[in-house]
Design a protein around this motif. Sequence first.
Motif, short mmCIF file in Angstrom:
data_model
loop_
_atom_site.label_atom_id
_atom_site.label_comp_id
_atom_site.label_asym_id
_atom_site.label_seq_id
_atom_site.Cartn_x
_atom_site.Cartn_y
_atom_site.Cartn_z
N TRP A 152 48.87 51.07 44.33
CA TRP A 152 48.51 49.68 44.64
C TRP A 152 49.73 48.77 44.64
O TRP A 152 49.93 47.98 45.54
CB TRP A 152 47.42 49.19 43.68
CG TRP A 152 47.11 47.74 43.87
CD1 TRP A 152 46.64 47.16 45.02
CD2 TRP A 152 47.27 46.70 42.93
NE1 TRP A 152 46.49 45.81 44.83
CE2 TRP A 152 46.87 45.51 43.54
CE3 TRP A 152 47.70 46.66 41.61
CZ2 TRP A 152 46.90 44.29 42.90
CZ3 TRP A 152 47.72 45.45 40.98
CH2 TRP A 152 47.31 44.27 41.61
N ILE A 153 50.56 48.83 43.59
CA ILE A 153 51.82 48.05 43.58
C ILE A 153 52.98 49.06 43.57
O ILE A 153 53.88 48.98 42.76
CB ILE A 153 51.93 47.09 42.38
CG1 ILE A 153 50.72 46.22 42.19
CG2 ILE A 153 53.15 46.19 42.54
CD1 ILE A 153 50.80 45.24 41.02
N PHE A 154 52.91 50.02 44.44
CA PHE A 154 53.98 51.00 44.62
C PHE A 154 54.35 51.72 43.32
O PHE A 154 55.51 51.89 43.01
CB PHE A 154 55.21 50.34 45.25
CG PHE A 154 54.89 49.59 46.51
CD1 PHE A 154 54.54 50.26 47.67
CD2 PHE A 154 54.89 48.21 46.52
CE1 PHE A 154 54.21 49.57 48.82
CE2 PHE A 154 54.57 47.51 47.67
CZ PHE A 154 54.23 48.20 48.83
N GLY A 155 53.33 52.13 42.56
CA GLY A 155 53.55 52.94 41.38
C GLY A 155 54.10 52.21 40.18
O GLY A 155 54.57 52.82 39.24
N LYS A 156 54.03 50.89 40.18
CA LYS A 156 54.55 50.11 39.06
C LYS A 156 53.50 49.96 37.97
O LYS A 156 52.31 50.11 38.20
CB LYS A 156 55.00 48.73 39.52
CG LYS A 156 56.22 48.79 40.41
CD LYS A 156 56.75 47.42 40.68
CE LYS A 156 58.00 47.51 41.53
NZ LYS A 156 58.61 46.23 41.75
N GLU A 157 53.99 49.62 36.80
CA GLU A 157 53.11 49.28 35.68
C GLU A 157 53.08 47.77 35.52
O GLU A 157 54.03 47.08 35.88
CB GLU A 157 53.62 49.91 34.38
CG GLU A 157 53.53 51.41 34.36
CD GLU A 157 54.06 51.98 33.06
OE1 GLU A 157 53.42 52.92 32.55
OE2 GLU A 157 55.08 51.50 32.55
N VAL A 158 51.99 47.27 34.96
CA VAL A 158 51.89 45.86 34.62
C VAL A 158 51.45 45.77 33.16
O VAL A 158 50.78 46.65 32.64
CB VAL A 158 50.89 45.10 35.53
CG1 VAL A 158 51.40 45.05 36.96
CG2 VAL A 158 49.51 45.69 35.47
N GLY B 248 45.77 39.65 43.04
CA GLY B 248 46.96 38.87 43.39
C GLY B 248 47.61 38.23 42.19
O GLY B 248 48.84 38.20 42.08
N GLN B 249 46.81 37.71 41.26
CA GLN B 249 47.36 37.09 40.05
C GLN B 249 48.08 38.13 39.20
O GLN B 249 49.14 37.84 38.63
CB GLN B 249 46.25 36.41 39.26
CG GLN B 249 45.71 35.17 39.94
CD GLN B 249 44.44 34.65 39.33
OE1 GLN B 249 43.62 35.40 38.79
NE2 GLN B 249 44.25 33.33 39.41
N VAL B 250 47.55 39.33 39.12
CA VAL B 250 48.21 40.40 38.36
C VAL B 250 49.50 40.80 39.07
O VAL B 250 50.55 40.94 38.44
CB VAL B 250 47.27 41.61 38.18
CG1 VAL B 250 48.01 42.79 37.59
CG2 VAL B 250 46.07 41.23 37.31
N LYS B 251 49.44 40.94 40.39
CA LYS B 251 50.61 41.34 41.16
C LYS B 251 51.72 40.30 41.07
O LYS B 251 52.91 40.63 41.05
CB LYS B 251 50.22 41.55 42.62
CG LYS B 251 51.31 42.13 43.47
CD LYS B 251 50.81 42.40 44.88
CE LYS B 251 51.91 42.99 45.73
NZ LYS B 251 51.45 43.26 47.10
N ASP B 252 51.36 39.01 40.98
CA ASP B 252 52.34 37.92 40.93
C ASP B 252 52.90 37.65 39.53
O ASP B 252 53.77 36.80 39.37
CB ASP B 252 51.72 36.62 41.47
CG ASP B 252 51.45 36.70 42.96
OD1 ASP B 252 52.02 37.58 43.65
OD2 ASP B 252 50.65 35.88 43.46
N ALA B 253 52.43 38.37 38.53
CA ALA B 253 52.92 38.18 37.16
C ALA B 253 54.40 38.58 37.07
O ALA B 253 54.89 39.32 37.92
CB ALA B 253 52.10 39.04 36.19
#
Length: 123
Positions: free
Chosen positions: A54-60, A84-89
């Motif tokens: 979803w975000i190119f294999g990154k962790e959040v 989107g809010q998680v991705k923009d963190a």
Amino acid sequence: MTEHVWNYKSTSGHLAGTDLTGYKVEATDGGIGKVDKHSDEVDDAYLVVDTGVWIFGKEVLLPASTVVSIDPDERKIFVDRTKGQVKDAPEFHREKHLDDPEYRRELGTYYGLGGPFGGGPMV
């Protein structure tokens, strides 16, 4: 009642000591990944979510206060943010940020009341 950004909300259904590893994480508009690591320490509770492709294999890193509810039967965690809010963190790198107090303040401001989601600081 004001609750600390790094604590689970009393209404989340979180039970201390529950292993959440592998639980699917659902944003308000769809799945964002699975829990890879978590903490339920008082004032230091969080989820590290592996977002897969979803975000190119990154962790959040999500503060525990973003958790709205936990469904142990379905092994799902529901958070009160959009994808989107998680991705923009602020970008998260486990080896660099997991124990970094400055990153925690930045993330606490982003997800807390001082960020785009509310009023004053809640770190």
